[in-house]
Design a protein around this motif. Structure first.
Motif, PDB file in Angstrom:
ATOM      1  N   GLU A 143      -3.970 -16.238 -10.342  1.00 30.33           N
ATOM      2  CA  GLU A 143      -3.996 -15.117  -9.407  1.00 30.33           C
ATOM      3  C   GLU A 143      -4.970 -15.428  -8.276  1.00 30.33           C
ATOM      4  O   GLU A 143      -6.058 -15.951  -8.507  1.00 30.33           O
ATOM      5  CB  GLU A 143      -4.441 -13.827 -10.115  1.00 30.33           C
ATOM      6  CG  GLU A 143      -3.575 -13.409 -11.298  1.00 30.33           C
ATOM      7  CD  GLU A 143      -2.312 -12.664 -10.881  1.00 30.33           C
ATOM      8  OE1 GLU A 143      -2.084 -12.480  -9.680  1.00 30.33           O
ATOM      9  OE2 GLU A 143      -1.540 -12.285 -11.791  1.00 30.33           O
ATOM     10  N   PHE A 148      -4.406 -13.300 -19.560  1.00 25.52           N
ATOM     11  CA  PHE A 148      -4.297 -11.894 -19.953  1.00 25.52           C
ATOM     12  C   PHE A 148      -3.239 -11.735 -21.035  1.00 25.52           C
ATOM     13  O   PHE A 148      -2.389 -12.597 -21.231  1.00 25.52           O
ATOM     14  CB  PHE A 148      -3.939 -11.017 -18.733  1.00 25.52           C
ATOM     15  CG  PHE A 148      -2.597 -11.330 -18.119  1.00 25.52           C
ATOM     16  CD1 PHE A 148      -2.465 -12.359 -17.201  1.00 25.52           C
ATOM     17  CD2 PHE A 148      -1.461 -10.604 -18.468  1.00 25.52           C
ATOM     18  CE1 PHE A 148      -1.220 -12.655 -16.635  1.00 25.52           C
ATOM     19  CE2 PHE A 148      -0.218 -10.887 -17.901  1.00 25.52           C
ATOM     20  CZ  PHE A 148      -0.102 -11.926 -16.984  1.00 25.52           C
ATOM     21  N   ARG A 180      -6.346  -7.348 -13.785  1.00 23.66           N
ATOM     22  CA  ARG A 180      -5.681  -8.528 -13.224  1.00 23.66           C
ATOM     23  C   ARG A 180      -6.431  -9.764 -13.677  1.00 23.66           C
ATOM     24  O   ARG A 180      -7.376 -10.219 -13.035  1.00 23.66           O
ATOM     25  CB  ARG A 180      -5.593  -8.457 -11.692  1.00 23.66           C
ATOM     26  CG  ARG A 180      -4.837  -9.647 -11.091  1.00 23.66           C
ATOM     27  CD  ARG A 180      -4.514  -9.476  -9.627  1.00 23.66           C
ATOM     28  NE  ARG A 180      -3.614  -8.365  -9.368  1.00 23.66           N
ATOM     29  CZ  ARG A 180      -2.299  -8.373  -9.642  1.00 23.66           C
ATOM     30  NH1 ARG A 180      -1.727  -9.440 -10.165  1.00 23.66           N
ATOM     31  NH2 ARG A 180      -1.564  -7.329  -9.379  1.00 23.66           N
ATOM     32  N   GLY A 181      -6.005 -10.282 -14.808  1.00 24.50           N
ATOM     33  CA  GLY A 181      -6.666 -11.455 -15.355  1.00 24.50           C
ATOM     34  C   GLY A 181      -5.948 -12.729 -14.943  1.00 24.50           C
ATOM     35  O   GLY A 181      -4.777 -12.701 -14.560  1.00 24.50           O
ATOM     36  N   ARG A 230      -1.995 -17.007 -15.309  1.00 27.00           N
ATOM     37  CA  ARG A 230      -1.500 -16.985 -13.926  1.00 27.00           C
ATOM     38  C   ARG A 230      -2.663 -17.233 -12.986  1.00 27.00           C
ATOM     39  O   ARG A 230      -3.727 -16.612 -13.119  1.00 27.00           O
ATOM     40  CB  ARG A 230      -0.843 -15.634 -13.602  1.00 27.00           C
ATOM     41  CG  ARG A 230       0.428 -15.421 -14.381  1.00 27.00           C
ATOM     42  CD  ARG A 230       1.174 -14.164 -13.979  1.00 27.00           C
ATOM     43  NE  ARG A 230       2.319 -13.965 -14.845  1.00 27.00           N
ATOM     44  CZ  ARG A 230       3.150 -12.931 -14.776  1.00 27.00           C
ATOM     45  NH1 ARG A 230       2.961 -11.985 -13.870  1.00 27.00           N
ATOM     46  NH2 ARG A 230       4.169 -12.840 -15.612  1.00 27.00           N
ATOM     47  N   ARG A 274      -4.028  -5.103 -19.444  1.00 29.64           N
ATOM     48  CA  ARG A 274      -4.094  -4.189 -18.293  1.00 29.64           C
ATOM     49  C   ARG A 274      -4.089  -2.738 -18.765  1.00 29.64           C
ATOM     50  O   ARG A 274      -4.811  -1.903 -18.224  1.00 29.64           O
ATOM     51  CB  ARG A 274      -2.930  -4.440 -17.328  1.00 29.64           C
ATOM     52  CG  ARG A 274      -2.981  -3.515 -16.118  1.00 29.64           C
ATOM     53  CD  ARG A 274      -1.907  -3.818 -15.107  1.00 29.64           C
ATOM     54  NE  ARG A 274      -2.121  -5.090 -14.429  1.00 29.64           N
ATOM     55  CZ  ARG A 274      -1.321  -5.558 -13.468  1.00 29.64           C
ATOM     56  NH1 ARG A 274      -0.277  -4.875 -13.091  1.00 29.64           N
ATOM     57  NH2 ARG A 274      -1.574  -6.716 -12.889  1.00 29.64           N
ATOM     58  N   GLU A 298       0.845  -1.050 -12.215  1.00 31.59           N
ATOM     59  CA  GLU A 298       2.052  -1.427 -12.962  1.00 31.59           C
ATOM     60  C   GLU A 298       1.673  -1.823 -14.388  1.00 31.59           C
ATOM     61  O   GLU A 298       1.125  -2.894 -14.618  1.00 31.59           O
ATOM     62  CB  GLU A 298       2.741  -2.597 -12.244  1.00 31.59           C
ATOM     63  CG  GLU A 298       4.066  -2.974 -12.867  1.00 31.59           C
ATOM     64  CD  GLU A 298       4.551  -4.343 -12.397  1.00 31.59           C
ATOM     65  OE1 GLU A 298       4.581  -4.603 -11.185  1.00 31.59           O
ATOM     66  OE2 GLU A 298       4.894  -5.160 -13.273  1.00 31.59           O
TER      67      GLU A 298
HETATM   68  P1  ATP Z   1       1.707  -7.650 -10.574  1.00 27.87           P
HETATM   69  O1  ATP Z   1       2.736  -7.182  -9.592  1.00 27.87           O
HETATM   70  O2  ATP Z   1       0.702  -6.617 -10.933  1.00 27.87           O
HETATM   71  O3  ATP Z   1       1.111  -8.967 -10.220  1.00 27.87           O
HETATM   72  P2  ATP Z   1       3.860  -8.778 -12.040  1.00 27.87           P
HETATM   73  O4  ATP Z   1       4.985  -7.957 -11.522  1.00 27.87           O
HETATM   74  O5  ATP Z   1       3.665 -10.125 -11.511  1.00 27.87           O
HETATM   75  O6  ATP Z   1       2.502  -7.932 -11.930  1.00 27.87           O
HETATM   76  P3  ATP Z   1       5.210  -9.114 -14.567  1.00 27.87           P
HETATM   77  O7  ATP Z   1       5.604 -10.522 -14.436  1.00 27.87           O
HETATM   78  O8  ATP Z   1       6.210  -8.043 -14.352  1.00 27.87           O
HETATM   79  O9  ATP Z   1       3.933  -8.850 -13.635  1.00 27.87           O
HETATM   80  O10 ATP Z   1       4.460  -8.978 -15.972  1.00 27.87           O
HETATM   81  C1  ATP Z   1       4.655  -7.915 -16.903  1.00 27.87           C
HETATM   82  C2  ATP Z   1       3.419  -7.037 -16.994  1.00 27.87           C
HETATM   83  O11 ATP Z   1       2.239  -7.797 -17.252  1.00 27.87           O
HETATM   84  C3  ATP Z   1       3.100  -6.292 -15.707  1.00 27.87           C
HETATM   85  O12 ATP Z   1       3.860  -5.120 -15.612  1.00 27.87           O
HETATM   86  C4  ATP Z   1       1.623  -6.012 -15.851  1.00 27.87           C
HETATM   87  O13 ATP Z   1       1.425  -4.830 -16.606  1.00 27.87           O
HETATM   88  C5  ATP Z   1       1.119  -7.203 -16.646  1.00 27.87           C
HETATM   89  N1  ATP Z   1       0.430  -8.172 -15.787  1.00 27.87           N
HETATM   90  C6  ATP Z   1       0.977  -8.968 -14.847  1.00 27.87           C
HETATM   91  N2  ATP Z   1       0.061  -9.751 -14.273  1.00 27.87           N
HETATM   92  C7  ATP Z   1      -1.117  -9.444 -14.878  1.00 27.87           C
HETATM   93  C8  ATP Z   1      -2.442  -9.933 -14.737  1.00 27.87           C
HETATM   94  N3  ATP Z   1      -2.740 -10.897 -13.866  1.00 27.87           N
HETATM   95  N4  ATP Z   1      -3.407  -9.413 -15.530  1.00 27.87           N
HETATM   96  C9  ATP Z   1      -3.108  -8.448 -16.430  1.00 27.87           C
HETATM   97  N5  ATP Z   1      -1.877  -7.947 -16.606  1.00 27.87           N
HETATM   98  C10 ATP Z   1      -0.888  -8.436 -15.844  1.00 27.87           C
END
Ligand code: ATP
Ligand code: MG
Length: 414
Positions: free
Chosen positions: A143, A156, A152-153, A141, A301, A261
């Motif tokens: 980010e 990831f 937040r990778g 992603r 995470r 989260e």
């Molecule tokens: P966030 O709101 O933190 O950006 P998200 O709601 O976009 O997360 P989901 O699409 O629900 O993330 O992804 C499922 C799980 O993957 C999340 O609950 C989180 O624990 C993990 N996750 C999401 N984005 C990242 C990231 N950039 N790096 C590490 N872990 C992540």
């Protein structure tokens, strides 16, 4: 594992641009290597932690009947267009690339569309449902900010499970079983006491809430309101009087906290299956929609959160369930080392995972490294201890020291 052979080394400093506590500690202790902002490689110690977390998740998913697969990272644009999630205006954190001939590809950021597309080859009749599929793999992603280390990778690790059900009722039952298994997972990795099922926005195509799993922590980017007695919470995003009433929550009993989260589960109804034209035929020969759920856990995470929450001023403190090794064995003094070699062999033969500090360095450095690396138990052998026939056992999480006989030590550790 002998520390003298481990190619990584501990360090007193982390890269100057690394601001996240989890990454600073994990880099200093040799668990991860920073490739660039938001992109980390796992070194042997770090990989062991990641694998232990994955294994706990895998056991829980398998216990529910989840079937493991591994989908691809490269994605054709067409399936994402069918659900209107290709356009950057709709999903702004895609990494996209092109084939030599100009064909556009996406780099997987989630897998609802490819899962449904794949499943379409195998589902025809009501007899084929329900089932659930999961994978544990890297997501990509783009980010905007990547300052939280592994939390937040841009690349990831995620576990994502998808359920396919005959109807809403069956879906709800599956969903609740998965929520229960998520709570077991957080418990097993040591975060049970501070992780809450948290009601959150369900997304645009369902009136239902989604469930986030929020761990109360300083690194949290989310604000949640926790009901300690009921052990549930509500995300700030949906914190309205109307929603509180719907959920039976009382404003006066909620405490505001910062949450990270660590998981998110969604009711998808038949949005994706319908969009990709995947239906089943019921007993009467009628075509019916397939009800879907998707369920993510941030594996890397979780590692960040565990590293950060339990750490103290000396370094990492791993819960036993995810620690890279259980025992850190240190030999100090002028003895010939045969006692520690014997113990290393004995424990290893018993299946105890031992990191043996057999390096030719000062005792102070061995102790400091054992604390930085955060192995749950340190066993010390010294000239004086050999004479008295005892072993010193120190517990990392509370510093508790014990002098044990050989028998007591083996009893305690195996
Ligand atoms: P966030 O709101 O933190 O950006 P998200 O709601 O976009 O997360 P989901 O699409 O629900 O993330 O992804 C499922 C799980 O993957 C999340 O609950 C989180 O624990 C993990 N996750 C999401 N984005 C990242 C990231 N950039 N790096 C590490 N872990 C992540
Ligand atoms: Mg989410």
């Amino acid at each position: 594992m002998r520390l003298s052979r481990l190619f990584t080394k501990t360090s007193k400093t982390a890269p100057a641009d690394e601001v996240a506590k989890n990454a600073q500690l994990l880099i200093r202790a040799g668990f991860i290597h920073k490739e660039m902002a938001g992109v980390y490689a796992y070194m042997p110690l770090g990989l062991r932690v990641l694998e232990k977390i994955k294994q706990i998740i895998r056991e829980e998913m398998n216990a529910l009947g989840g079937q493991e697969v591994m989908m691809t990272t490269l994605q054709p644009k067409e399936i994402w267009e069918k659900t209107d999630r290709w356009d950057d205006a709709k999903v702004d954190n895609w990494f996209k690339t092109k084939l030599v001939n100009g064909t556009e590809l996406g780099v997987g950021l989630t897998h609802e569309e490819p899962m449904v597309d794949m499943v379409s080859n195998y589902v025809n009749s009501y007899k084929d449902l329900p089932f659930s599929i999961y994978q544990i793999q890297n997501k990509f992603r783009n980010e905007l900010r990547a300052k939280s280390g592994l939390s937040r990778g841009r690349e990831f690790m995620m576990k994502d499970l998808y359920t396919f059900s005959l109807n809403q009722e069956q879906h709800e039952r599956e969903y609740e079983k998965i929520v229960a298994s998520y709570l077991r997972i957080y418990d097993r990795v040591g975060l049970g006491d501070i992780t809450y099922r948290t009601y959150a926005d369900g997304g645009i195509f369902t009136s239902k809430f989604s469930d986030e799993f929020q761990t109360v922590a300083e690194i949290g980017e989310d604000r949640i309101y926790v009901d300690e007695k009921k052990r549930i919470a509500i995300n700030e995003e949906i914190f309205t009087d109307e929603n509180l009433e719907k959920l039976g929550l009382n404003k006066d009993e909620l405490i505001e906290k910062k949450g990270v989260e660590v998981g998110n589960t969604f009711h998808l109804e038949s949005k994706y299956t319908d969009a990709l034209d995947v239906y089943y035929t019921d007993e009467k020969g009628q075509s019916q929609s397939i009800i879907m759920g998707s369920y993510g856990i941030g594996v890397s995470r979780l590692m960040a959160v565990i590293a950060e929450i339990f750490a103290d001023d000396k370094g990492l403190v791993w819960p036993e369930s995810v620690a890279p090794y259980k025992v850190y064995l240190v030999n100090i003094g002028n003895n010939d080392g045969s006692r520690s070699e014997e113990l290393y062999k004995e424990l290893t033969d018993l299946g105890v995972e031992v990191l043996y500090d057999d390096r030719d360095v000062r005792p102070g450095q061995k102790f400091a490294d054992s604390e930085l690396i955060g192995i749950p138990y340190r066993v010390t052998i010294s000239d004086r201890l050999i004479e008295s026939g005892k072993y010193e056992l120190v517990e990392r999480k509370n510093g508790q020291e014990m002098l044990l006989t050989h028998e007591q030590l083996i009893d305690r550790l195996s």
